[in-house]
Design a protein around this motif. Structure first.
Motif, short mmCIF file in Angstrom:
data_model
loop_
_atom_site.label_atom_id
_atom_site.label_comp_id
_atom_site.label_asym_id
_atom_site.label_seq_id
_atom_site.Cartn_x
_atom_site.Cartn_y
_atom_site.Cartn_z
N ASP A 149 0.91 -1.35 0.00
CA ASP A 149 0.06 0.06 -0.07
C ASP A 149 0.94 1.34 -0.03
OD1 ASP A 149 -2.41 -1.66 0.13
OD2 ASP A 149 -2.76 -1.07 2.02
N TRP A 150 1.93 1.33 0.76
CA TRP A 150 2.80 2.40 0.97
C TRP A 150 3.56 2.56 -0.64
CZ3 TRP A 150 2.29 5.98 4.02
CH2 TRP A 150 1.85 5.62 5.32
N ARG A 151 3.66 1.61 -1.29
CA ARG A 151 4.33 1.64 -2.81
C ARG A 151 3.30 2.25 -3.63
NH1 ARG A 151 7.94 -3.03 -1.32
NH2 ARG A 151 5.91 -4.25 -1.72
N THR A 152 2.06 1.89 -3.51
CA THR A 152 0.97 2.36 -4.30
C THR A 152 0.82 3.84 -3.99
OG1 THR A 152 -0.24 0.43 -4.27
CG2 THR A 152 -1.42 2.24 -4.59
N VAL A 153 0.77 4.33 -2.70
CA VAL A 153 0.87 5.62 -2.58
C VAL A 153 1.84 6.62 -3.03
CG1 VAL A 153 0.57 7.23 -0.25
CG2 VAL A 153 -0.72 5.17 -0.34
N ALA A 155 3.69 5.81 -5.56
CA ALA A 155 3.75 6.04 -6.92
C ALA A 155 2.40 7.14 -7.34
CB ALA A 155 3.10 4.64 -7.52
N ALA A 156 1.34 6.88 -6.50
CA ALA A 156 0.35 7.80 -6.77
C ALA A 156 0.64 9.45 -6.64
CB ALA A 156 -0.96 7.71 -5.75
N ASP A 157 1.62 9.66 -5.55
CA ASP A 157 2.02 11.02 -5.54
C ASP A 157 3.11 11.26 -6.34
OD1 ASP A 157 2.16 13.14 -3.06
OD2 ASP A 157 4.19 12.87 -3.51
N ARG A 158 3.88 10.43 -7.00
CA ARG A 158 4.80 10.78 -7.85
C ARG A 158 3.89 11.15 -9.16
NH1 ARG A 158 8.62 5.99 -6.54
NH2 ARG A 158 9.97 7.16 -5.07
N GLU A 159 2.89 10.55 -9.71
CA GLU A 159 2.15 10.82 -10.89
C GLU A 159 1.55 12.03 -10.63
OE1 GLU A 159 -1.69 9.04 -12.93
OE2 GLU A 159 -0.72 7.72 -11.44
#
Length: 278
Positions: A149-153, A155-159
């Protein structure tokens, strides 16, 4: 020294940083009891009574030990994400995967709270992006569970940068990856907010830059039994100070024991002050 279990634990943590023979002699001189045989059981009992920064609970969870996880679940400083992760058997240790065994009592009697409705409807990232106030942001952030989940978050913030409330709610999570927290901000107000939430940079920083010394040392005294991987940095940070300012001098240790209760500074300041007075 004063007949207080917290004082005894605090001084005992420092005595463990010198050689065993000197420690025995100094304990006798200052009236400190010898450590009991079952340190883990004693640390468990002390944890229940000791307020700790939220990061310390994460350090305990990183051991990925079902018994320790149950102790964290029942601690007054544990937040909803920690308790939810424990009930789901989420691993916290670096590089560990797969569900952990959940303590039998928790499995039978503890109930996980419902998933917040925005997360059900929009998904994790969608709920974080939709948060326009701190309440919804905290709800969404509470569902970031585990490394995936932290990796997902991240990646979303980078996007596309997450909204401010979501960043705030995520940054004060003690298990937020440091690299992600750095992306969220570095302003003094931001770092102050993070520190107030009990988020620590590591046990070495906690040992040397936080106070009062008696409480910090009492918390660290739980480390060898409850978070051994993390407490080593604190031991390494304080060991040279103990060696240089206290050593095996009984009078210096006696002064430290007398100062402990009323000293408001950090552990290094306490150690250096006791050494200078003696």
């Amino acid at each position: 020294m004063r007949d207080s279990s917290t004082d005894q634990r605090a001084v005992g943590f420092l005595l463990d940083l010198i050689d065993a023979d000197s420690a025995v002699r100094i304990r006798r001189r200052i009236g400190a009891p010898r450590p009991g045989g079952n340190r883990r059981r004693a640390a468990h009992a002390a944890l229940k009574l000791t307020p700790v920064p939220s990061s310390v609970l994460v350090w305990i969870l990183e051991e990925d030990d079902p018994e320790l996880n149950a102790a964290v679940y029942g601690h007054r400083s544990a937040d909803e994400p920690m308790r939810r992760a424990v009930l789901r058997g989420m691993p916290f240790g670096p590089g560990r995967t797969g569900p952990l065994r959940v303590d039998t009592v928790l499995r039978k009697h503890a109930v996980e709270p419902p998933v917040p409705q925005p997360v059900v409807e929009l998904g994790l990232v969608g709920a974080l992006r939709a948060a326009t106030a701190m309440g919804p942001a905290r709800q969404a952030a509470s569902m970031v569970l585990g490394q995936d989940d932290w990796r997902t978050v991240t990646a979303a913030d980078r996007e596309r940068p997450l909204p401010g409330y979501a960043r705030w709610a995520l940054s004060v999570r003690p298990d937020c990856p440091p690299s992600l927290r750095e992306r969220f901000g570095s302003h003094p107000k931001f770092t102050h907010r993070v520190r107030r939430a009990g988020v620590l940079a590591g046990s070495g920083v906690y040992a040397t830059a936080h106070g009062p010394a008696a409480h910090v040392l009492t918390v660290l005294s739980l480390g060898p039994a409850l978070f051994p991987a993390r407490v080593r940095d604190a031991e390494n940070a304080l060991r040279p100070l103990v060696r240089d300012h206290l050593g095996d001098r009984e009078e210096a240790w006696a002064v430290l024991a007398q100062l402990l209760d009323t000293f408001h500074g950090t552990a290094p300041e306490l150690i250096m002050t006791a050494g200078a007075i003696a």
